[in-house]
Design a protein around this motif. Structure first.
Motif, short mmCIF file in Angstrom:
data_model
loop_
_atom_site.label_atom_id
_atom_site.label_comp_id
_atom_site.label_asym_id
_atom_site.label_seq_id
_atom_site.Cartn_x
_atom_site.Cartn_y
_atom_site.Cartn_z
N CYS A 184 24.87 -31.00 3.43
CA CYS A 184 25.50 -30.03 4.33
C CYS A 184 25.84 -30.70 5.65
O CYS A 184 25.16 -31.65 6.07
CB CYS A 184 24.55 -28.86 4.60
SG CYS A 184 24.54 -27.62 3.30
N HIS A 242 25.82 -29.34 11.56
CA HIS A 242 25.79 -28.07 12.31
C HIS A 242 25.40 -26.88 11.43
O HIS A 242 25.15 -25.78 11.93
CB HIS A 242 27.15 -27.80 12.98
CG HIS A 242 28.25 -27.47 12.03
ND1 HIS A 242 28.93 -28.44 11.32
CD2 HIS A 242 28.78 -26.28 11.65
CE1 HIS A 242 29.84 -27.86 10.56
NE2 HIS A 242 29.77 -26.56 10.73
N ARG A 243 25.34 -27.09 10.11
CA ARG A 243 24.98 -26.01 9.18
C ARG A 243 23.51 -26.09 8.75
O ARG A 243 23.02 -25.20 8.06
CB ARG A 243 25.86 -26.08 7.93
CG ARG A 243 27.32 -25.79 8.16
CD ARG A 243 27.55 -24.33 8.52
NE ARG A 243 27.18 -23.46 7.42
CZ ARG A 243 26.53 -22.32 7.55
NH1 ARG A 243 26.14 -21.91 8.74
NH2 ARG A 243 26.25 -21.57 6.50
N TRP A 288 37.06 -32.73 1.52
CA TRP A 288 37.57 -31.42 1.96
C TRP A 288 38.91 -31.57 2.68
O TRP A 288 39.83 -30.78 2.47
CB TRP A 288 36.54 -30.76 2.87
CG TRP A 288 36.92 -29.39 3.37
CD1 TRP A 288 37.25 -29.03 4.64
CD2 TRP A 288 36.97 -28.18 2.60
NE1 TRP A 288 37.51 -27.69 4.72
CE2 TRP A 288 37.35 -27.14 3.48
CE3 TRP A 288 36.75 -27.88 1.26
CZ2 TRP A 288 37.50 -25.81 3.07
CZ3 TRP A 288 36.91 -26.55 0.85
CH2 TRP A 288 37.28 -25.55 1.74
N LYS A 302 35.08 -25.11 -3.48
CA LYS A 302 34.49 -24.96 -2.15
C LYS A 302 33.48 -26.07 -1.90
O LYS A 302 32.51 -26.24 -2.66
CB LYS A 302 33.81 -23.60 -2.02
CG LYS A 302 34.78 -22.42 -1.97
CD LYS A 302 34.02 -21.13 -1.77
CE LYS A 302 34.99 -19.95 -1.66
NZ LYS A 302 34.26 -18.67 -1.48
N ASN A 306 33.07 -27.10 1.79
CA ASN A 306 32.67 -26.81 3.16
C ASN A 306 31.79 -25.56 3.18
O ASN A 306 32.21 -24.48 2.75
CB ASN A 306 33.94 -26.59 4.01
CG ASN A 306 33.64 -26.52 5.49
OD1 ASN A 306 32.69 -25.85 5.89
ND2 ASN A 306 34.44 -27.19 6.29
N THR A 307 30.56 -25.68 3.70
CA THR A 307 29.60 -24.56 3.66
C THR A 307 29.71 -23.63 4.86
O THR A 307 28.83 -22.78 5.05
CB THR A 307 28.16 -25.11 3.58
OG1 THR A 307 27.93 -26.00 4.68
CG2 THR A 307 27.92 -25.85 2.28
N ASN A 308 30.76 -23.75 5.65
CA ASN A 308 30.89 -22.90 6.84
C ASN A 308 30.95 -21.41 6.49
O ASN A 308 30.64 -20.56 7.33
CB ASN A 308 32.14 -23.28 7.64
CG ASN A 308 31.93 -24.55 8.44
OD1 ASN A 308 30.79 -24.98 8.67
ND2 ASN A 308 33.01 -25.20 8.85
N ASP A 309 31.39 -21.09 5.28
CA ASP A 309 31.53 -19.67 4.92
C ASP A 309 30.25 -19.09 4.32
O ASP A 309 30.22 -17.92 3.92
CB ASP A 309 32.69 -19.50 3.93
CG ASP A 309 32.44 -20.26 2.62
OD1 ASP A 309 31.64 -21.20 2.64
OD2 ASP A 309 33.04 -19.89 1.60
N ASP A 353 26.77 -17.45 4.60
CA ASP A 353 25.91 -16.73 5.54
C ASP A 353 24.45 -17.05 5.21
O ASP A 353 23.99 -16.82 4.09
CB ASP A 353 26.17 -15.22 5.42
CG ASP A 353 25.28 -14.42 6.36
OD1 ASP A 353 24.17 -14.04 5.96
OD2 ASP A 353 25.70 -14.19 7.52
N ASP A 354 23.73 -17.61 6.18
CA ASP A 354 22.37 -18.10 5.93
C ASP A 354 21.45 -17.01 5.40
O ASP A 354 20.69 -17.22 4.44
CB ASP A 354 21.78 -18.70 7.21
CG ASP A 354 22.48 -19.98 7.61
OD1 ASP A 354 22.97 -20.69 6.71
OD2 ASP A 354 22.53 -20.29 8.82
#
Length: 505
Positions: free
Chosen positions: A311, A314-315, A414, A426, A428-431, A433-434
């Motif tokens: 990851c 920042h994630r 990506w 997919k 990129n894990t930006n989408d 929600d933790d």
């Protein structure tokens, strides 16, 4: 057929060969290729007989899993594109021969070598046979593949644990893969086990050690073969695909969540300040699918391509945040009746941890087994605690130190994707929600591993409340007993002191 995206176009009419397709990541890769790369020609997998079942019967069982449901619903014809042969990476030529071997070497375009033993505490001979010699055997078969475009070797992000920062490159190591393979061949298991601790340094277990040597072996074939190394970090349940929360084993985070949720794991060494290194399995698999495409599209690099599948920094959440969030969600969605109320202790103090393990792991295990013995039932808790003890010792190496990965090559996947491919693959894990992801991971472990249906949640919540009351009463009695014992001791000391003073006077 609808227009194909660039990655889908790359896989058109391709034949893919997978080792380890029956494993956790292997199943998800097989499903993803069949679902999203539906223009491919064929997927060949090898599988050994197990528990009296033929490879064909095991494949039928695999297709009954929830992860293959969307293919059955939307693209059932894709299941017919899977060819299965009896094979095993512990045999020369992967156990293939005759027509099956001929078919594999004449048709394969892309290899995903994923077969490995994941037993972190396993003995060195087994690790070398599966992870090192198994890789050599796969490479030997791949050498004869007439149309080979990419050989993707699945490694681990933790195989270079002596490095402060782990870059996407193969690191040198004093031990040579060939020497270790010869050593495991002629040395007896007892002697090999005796020298294993010295051989492993600085690696914590045989898994990361054998994987590091396998990387060197793969690297040495880059001059003559299109080999690529992919290193996922700790792989966790799926975020979205094929179904949210999918997991089929108790390795890594799932084992901790289930063990803690059942009240079996009561103490663990974790430095809560460090960041957790996990990646959802569907994101890791999406990256794997795109790697051969990038290799084909770009100029061949000078050095073997290496991808740290992690990851983005920042994630990553701190372990402390992960634990607090999982506790909160675990109380909302509890496991069915466990051993005790789930409120274990997290510490960095080894002495404190050892006291907790003695009191809350081993003591209950012996008491329960003794009661089972008295009742004439089969004893199991000491055996369970032995496995937990070994597993925790191995995992704590990863949770007590900080890990720093540079994943520029992986991030570049990506950036080269079109919008259509970004939807299909997919990375990129930006989408993600933790909170939602933690929730589906806990429910996934509960549903798919422990086989506890969601309909049992109301009953589980009642059981949790009962366990809470029992826990508090027990702790109150223990505390009250200690206070009473202390006060009696103090009272006795005062009585002795007064007696001495009376004698003096």
């Amino acid at each position: 057929m609808a227009d194909l995206s660039p990655v889908q176009e790359y896989y058109k009419d391709k034949t893919v060969f997978i080792t380890g397709a029956s494993g956790f990541m292997g199943k998800v890769l097989l499903e993803k290729l069949l679902y999203s790369c539906h223009s491919l020609k064929e997927v060949i997998i090898i599988c050994r007989p197990k528990r009296g079942k033929t490879p064909e019967a095991r494949l039928e069982d695999m297709f009954k899993l929830p992860i293959f449901q969307r293919i059955k619903d939307e693209r059932p014809h894709m299941l017919k594109k899977v060819t299965i042969y009896q094979g095993d990476v512990t045999y020369d030529l992967l156990g293939l021969s005759g027509d099956s071997l001929k078919h594999v070497v004449e048709n394969t375009n892309i290899v995903f070598h994923m077969a490995a033993t994941l037993k972190l505490e396993g003995n060195l001979r087994d690790a070398i046979d599966m992870n090192l010699l198994g890789t050599k055997r796969a490479l030997n078969v791949a050498k004869d593949m007439k149309q080979l475009e990419a050989f993707v070797h699945l490694s681990t992000a933790f195989c270079n644990c002596d490095q402060e920062v782990m870059y996407e490159k193969v690191y040198e190591f004093p031990h040579k893969p060939e020497d270790l393979m010869r050593l495991a061949e002629w040395m007896d298991v007892k002697t090999l086990d005796a020298i294993t601790p010295d051989l492993l340094k600085p690696h914590p277990n045989t898994y990361t050690y054998s994987k590091r040597l396998a990387e060197l072996l793969v690297r040495d074939h880059y001059e003559t073969m299109p080999v690529i190394i992919a290193r996922p970090s700790i792989v966790s349940p799926s975020a979205y695909e094929p179904v949210p929360g999918w997991v089929d084993n108790l390795n890594g985070p799932t084992g901790l969540m289930v063990g803690a949720g059942k009240g079996v794991i009561r103490s663990m060494l974790i430095d809560t300040r460090h960041k957790s290194e996990v990646i959802p399995v569907d994101y890791a698999i999406n990256g794997l699918c795109v790697i051969p495409y990038q290799f084909a599209m770009e100029q061949r690099p000078v050095d073997v391509p290496v991808y740290n599948i992690t990851c983005a920094d920042h994630r990553k959440m701190q372990w402390g945040e992960v634990i607090e969030m999982s506790k909160k969600i675990g109380y909302q969605y509890p496991m069915e009746a466990g051993l005790w109320y789930p409120d274990g202790c997290i510490t960095t103090n080894r002495f404190h941890h050892n006291i907790n393990v003695l009191l809350f792991h081993w003591l209950p295990a012996y008491v329960i087994d003794f009661m089972l013995f008295i009742l004439g039932q089969k004893r199991f808790m000491i055996r369970v605690q032995n496995r937990i003890s070994v597993g925790l010792e191995v995992l704590q190496f990863f949770t007590m130190r900080a890990w720093y990965f540079k994943s520029d090559a992986y991030a570049s996947l990506w950036s080269m994707l079109t919008e259509a491919d970004r939807k299909n693959f997919k990375i990129n894990t930006n989408d993600v929600d933790d909170y939602e992801y933690m929730k589906i991971s806990i429910l996934g472990g509960r549903q798919y591993v422990m086989k506890e249906p969601l309909t049992s949640l109301p009953k589980a919540r009642i059981q949790l409340r009962f366990m809470y009351v029992l826990d508090r009463i027990s702790k109150g009695l223990i505390l009250g007993g200690f206070i009473y014992w202390a006060s009696m001791r103090l009272g006795l000391i005062d009585l002795v002191r007064h007696g001495i003073e009376a004698v003096k006077h």
